[in-house]
Design an enzyme around this catalytic site. Sequence first.
Site, mmCIF file in Angstrom:
data_model
loop_
_atom_site.group_PDB
_atom_site.id
_atom_site.type_symbol
_atom_site.label_atom_id
_atom_site.label_comp_id
_atom_site.label_asym_id
_atom_site.label_seq_id
_atom_site.Cartn_x
_atom_site.Cartn_y
_atom_site.Cartn_z
ATOM 1 N N LYS A 1 -11.069 -51.459 12.638
ATOM 2 C CA LYS A 1 -12.456 -51.809 12.958
ATOM 3 C C LYS A 1 -12.644 -53.302 12.784
ATOM 4 O O LYS A 1 -11.915 -53.977 12.058
ATOM 5 C CB LYS A 1 -13.440 -51.044 12.065
ATOM 6 C CG LYS A 1 -13.297 -51.278 10.556
ATOM 7 C CD LYS A 1 -14.028 -52.482 10.012
ATOM 8 C CE LYS A 1 -13.877 -52.592 8.488
ATOM 9 N NZ LYS A 1 -14.328 -53.912 7.967
ATOM 10 N N VAL B 1 -9.840 -54.882 8.067
ATOM 11 C CA VAL B 1 -9.881 -54.115 9.318
ATOM 12 C C VAL B 1 -9.949 -52.613 9.056
ATOM 13 O O VAL B 1 -9.854 -51.808 9.982
ATOM 14 C CB VAL B 1 -8.680 -54.456 10.238
ATOM 15 C CG1 VAL B 1 -8.798 -55.878 10.758
ATOM 16 C CG2 VAL B 1 -7.354 -54.236 9.520
ATOM 17 N N GLY B 2 -10.114 -52.236 7.796
ATOM 18 C CA GLY B 2 -10.376 -50.839 7.460
ATOM 19 C C GLY B 2 -9.165 -49.943 7.395
ATOM 20 O O GLY B 2 -9.307 -48.719 7.512
ATOM 21 N N GLY B 3 -7.977 -50.505 7.208
ATOM 22 C CA GLY B 3 -6.759 -49.710 7.279
ATOM 23 C C GLY B 3 -6.746 -48.474 6.403
ATOM 24 O O GLY B 3 -6.593 -47.348 6.885
ATOM 25 N N GLY B 4 -6.907 -48.649 5.097
ATOM 26 C CA GLY B 4 -6.881 -47.506 4.188
ATOM 27 C C GLY B 4 -8.019 -46.545 4.433
ATOM 28 O O GLY B 4 -7.843 -45.317 4.377
ATOM 29 N N ASP C 1 -16.211 -47.739 3.872
ATOM 30 C CA ASP C 1 -15.992 -47.754 5.318
ATOM 31 C C ASP C 1 -15.557 -46.405 5.874
ATOM 32 O O ASP C 1 -15.555 -46.216 7.097
ATOM 33 C CB ASP C 1 -14.936 -48.805 5.689
ATOM 34 C CG ASP C 1 -15.437 -50.231 5.540
ATOM 35 O OD1 ASP C 1 -16.666 -50.428 5.536
ATOM 36 O OD2 ASP C 1 -14.599 -51.147 5.423
ATOM 37 N N SER D 1 -9.595 -46.056 7.299
ATOM 38 C CA SER D 1 -9.348 -45.355 8.551
ATOM 39 C C SER D 1 -8.302 -44.264 8.364
ATOM 40 O O SER D 1 -8.433 -43.154 8.910
ATOM 41 C CB SER D 1 -8.899 -46.347 9.629
ATOM 42 O OG SER D 1 -8.835 -45.727 10.896
ATOM 43 N N GLY E 1 -5.661 -55.057 2.701
ATOM 44 C CA GLY E 1 -6.509 -56.150 2.254
ATOM 45 C C GLY E 1 -6.886 -57.080 3.383
ATOM 46 O O GLY E 1 -7.126 -58.269 3.171
ATOM 47 N N GLY E 2 -6.974 -56.538 4.603
ATOM 48 C CA GLY E 2 -7.222 -57.376 5.765
ATOM 49 C C GLY E 2 -8.630 -57.326 6.309
ATOM 50 O O GLY E 2 -8.972 -58.083 7.211
ATOM 51 N N PRO F 1 -2.688 -54.426 8.390
ATOM 52 C CA PRO F 1 -2.462 -55.142 7.130
ATOM 53 C C PRO F 1 -3.380 -54.630 6.028
ATOM 54 O O PRO F 1 -4.543 -54.298 6.274
ATOM 55 C CB PRO F 1 -2.786 -56.599 7.486
ATOM 56 C CG PRO F 1 -3.707 -56.504 8.665
ATOM 57 C CD PRO F 1 -3.287 -55.290 9.427
#
Length: 282
Positions: A15, A103-106, A140, A108, A100-101, A98
């Site tokens: 995101k 972009v919502g990785g964990g 998120d 998502s 801590g980026g 990445p």
Amino acid sequence: MTISGVLAGCPAPAKLNLFLHVVGRRDDGYHLLQTAFRLLDWGDRLDFRVRDDGLIRRTNQVAGVAEDDDLVVRAARRLQQATGTPLGADITLHKVLPMGGGVGGGSSDAATTLIALNHLWQTGLTRADLQQLGLALGADVPFFIYGRDAFAEGVGEAFQPLALPAAVYVVLSPEVSVPTAEIFSAKGLTRDTPPIRIADFAASPTRNDLQATACSRYPEVARAINWLEHYAPARMTGSGACVFAEVASEIEADEIVSLCPARWKAWKAKSLARHPLYGLLD
């Protein structure tokens, strides 16, 4: 792909926060936000296989994330406990985004886990039910379960649909990890930006209120923004560290990505109107 008891290649999209305003703070310390969330066609993928013995296992290693700390495993266990299902799952996480980026990785990954296992385990929870479960895992997570571009308020969990034109972005990771809690707890953080209305979003001046603090503490974020600004207006997403710019075409995005300095990573990403798993909750 889905066969009995298996969902493979489930997307966990990234995101962007097109803007992020901190408009206040609750008595319990949580910050009140306004933001525009946008889904991207770039992200992680997960494979799920149902187990009859109730065990939840991550089948592969993820650098820097112990299995019991992984939001994917925590999401699966939370759904299992909330519904009382006797089933378990083997979960494989193919990590691209990445950490801590911003972009919502964990988050998502956790949302995709809740959606996919709710389907595979036939636990029957609604989208709203899963959003409530997800909020305890991360602010998120509910957005990814909501599953479409949104104007968000509160602590980031109250959504209104946002109709946005299709767009192409360059997303750049300056290869530093910015802890969200550190940025939100900073003394100099702006916490009193006047709220805007969704109807005024497109015409209102916006910014990311977390950007100045992140840039002062992590100068590589500032350098990444300055570099990307040579090609298009750029800003940070979330609490960082990733920065992004909307560009006119995929060709332009590919060219900018090819010019990215070797010490950073860059990707081309297109907007998504809906989460790829949206239909599993219809």
